[in-house]
Design an enzyme around this catalytic site. Sequence first.
Site, PDB file in Angstrom:
ATOM      1  N   HIS A 155       0.827  -1.217   0.000  1.00 26.95           N
ATOM      2  CA  HIS A 155       0.000   0.000   0.000  1.00 26.95           C
ATOM      3  C   HIS A 155       0.858   1.263   0.000  1.00 26.95           C
ATOM      4  CE1 HIS A 155      -4.003  -1.834   0.366  1.00 26.95           C
ATOM      5  NE2 HIS A 155      -3.378  -2.779   1.027  1.00 26.95           N
ATOM      6  N   LEU A 197      -1.781 -13.635  -6.543  1.00 25.09           N
ATOM      7  CA  LEU A 197      -0.480 -13.660  -7.238  1.00 25.09           C
ATOM      8  C   LEU A 197      -0.504 -12.791  -8.495  1.00 25.09           C
ATOM      9  CD1 LEU A 197       0.220 -17.465  -6.799  1.00 25.09           C
ATOM     10  CD2 LEU A 197       1.540 -15.621  -5.770  1.00 25.09           C
ATOM     11  N   ASP A 243       2.616  -4.210  -9.563  1.00 26.40           N
ATOM     12  CA  ASP A 243       2.433  -5.547 -10.153  1.00 26.40           C
ATOM     13  C   ASP A 243       2.893  -5.577 -11.615  1.00 26.40           C
ATOM     14  OD1 ASP A 243       1.220  -5.863  -7.713  1.00 26.40           O
ATOM     15  OD2 ASP A 243      -0.824  -5.905  -8.498  1.00 26.40           O
TER      16      ASP A 243
HETATM   17  C1  GLA Z   1      -2.619  -4.485  -5.211  1.00 23.27           C
HETATM   18  C2  GLA Z   1      -2.307  -3.414  -6.254  1.00 23.27           C
HETATM   19  C3  GLA Z   1      -0.864  -2.916  -6.114  1.00 23.27           C
HETATM   20  C4  GLA Z   1      -0.561  -2.500  -4.673  1.00 23.27           C
HETATM   21  C5  GLA Z   1      -0.988  -3.603  -3.711  1.00 23.27           C
HETATM   22  C6  GLA Z   1      -0.842  -3.181  -2.268  1.00 23.27           C
HETATM   23  O1  GLA Z   1      -1.878  -5.653  -5.472  1.00 23.27           O
HETATM   24  O2  GLA Z   1      -2.485  -3.945  -7.544  1.00 23.27           O
HETATM   25  O3  GLA Z   1      -0.642  -1.842  -7.005  1.00 23.27           O
HETATM   26  O4  GLA Z   1      -1.145  -1.279  -4.353  1.00 23.27           O
HETATM   27  O5  GLA Z   1      -2.326  -3.999  -3.907  1.00 23.27           O
HETATM   28  O6  GLA Z   1       0.502  -2.987  -1.964  1.00 23.27           O
END
Ligand code: GLA
Length: 351
Positions: A16, A102, A149
């Site tokens: 986050h 994942l 991600d």
């Molecule tokens: C999800 C979002 C990421 C990130 C995480 C929390 O996976 O896709 O961009 O914000 O939550 O760290």
Amino acid sequence: MHMTISPGRVNLIGEHTDYTYGYVMPMAVNLYTILEGEKNEKIELYSEVFNEKKGFELSELKKENSWIDYVKGIYKVLFDKNLHPKGIKGKIGGNLPIGSGLSSSASFELAIIDFLNEVYDLGLSRKEMALLSQKAENEFVGVPCGIMDQFVIALGKEGRAIFLDTETLEYEYITIPKDAQIFVFYTGVKRELADSAYAERKKIAERVLKRLNKTSSKYVGEKELKGLPRFYKKRFGYIIRENERVLKARDALKNNDLESFGKILTDAHWDLAKNYEVSCGELDFFVTRALKLGAYGARLTGAGFGGAAIAVVEREKAQEIAEKILDEYLKSFHWKARYFLVEASDGVKTL
Ligand code: GLA
């Protein structure tokens, strides 16, 4: 026929923080989305997971609330950039489980964009592919995620995590010590509330940045939160500490210091649970049990509210610890959880 192999991801630390342009340290993992296909006028794709064939003409990019929206979203952002690849005929499969924390959706987006980039010579860099995939997810699919991600799926490297500054997109590869096994545990708790709760966390963080007139959480110290309402302090205080933890965790890995690395991860978990309030009983149970069974550290990974957690364990003990936790979890929650012993993988590639 071309084949695109796109990994999933786990985040080691830096949760986050990406939507406040802070630090993250994820790795791509050796579980993959696989796209096999060839050039075509339109889109004709078969999804093995959904056992369903779907298609569309490239002139028709209407959202339909199905898996095909990820493909449409990629075309939309490419067309907006004045890039005009033709279609794909093929199938999507692989061994990356869907909806297990994942990042199967980012993996799917990157599979599509990398395929198009290679097969139709779009000339996009890996960073550009990551940014465009995030844009497709934000603007077309409608999920307000950060860049983490997509970035790590585009730029992952075997045996390494990526330390990333999500403001400048500068990054550094960090070797994961050979002794350490990353063990991913999927709780089976669907993140039902996740979308609205995630958006709510993001809104508050953005409000704080705006009030303090800062472009990134990296430039905010706990002292600066003084005048803010208590609830804002609680949430943003977590983000500030998490940025600091990412830096420390990076250094611990560089020093091969798994004890310190693990401890930082565990601290992050309890801060997430207590102050960011994105954990749940199942995730806390996993963390507590993993530590009791000798893990270096453990924490929830990804957005939280259920989903997945990771533990860093000694390689030889990994399987045994995993099986034990699965048993204990079954007894306590009457649910047969799943686990994956993962390795850091290269980013997406098209053969
Ligand atoms: C999800 C979002 C990421 C990130 C995480 C929390 O996976 O896709 O961009 O914000 O939550 O760290």
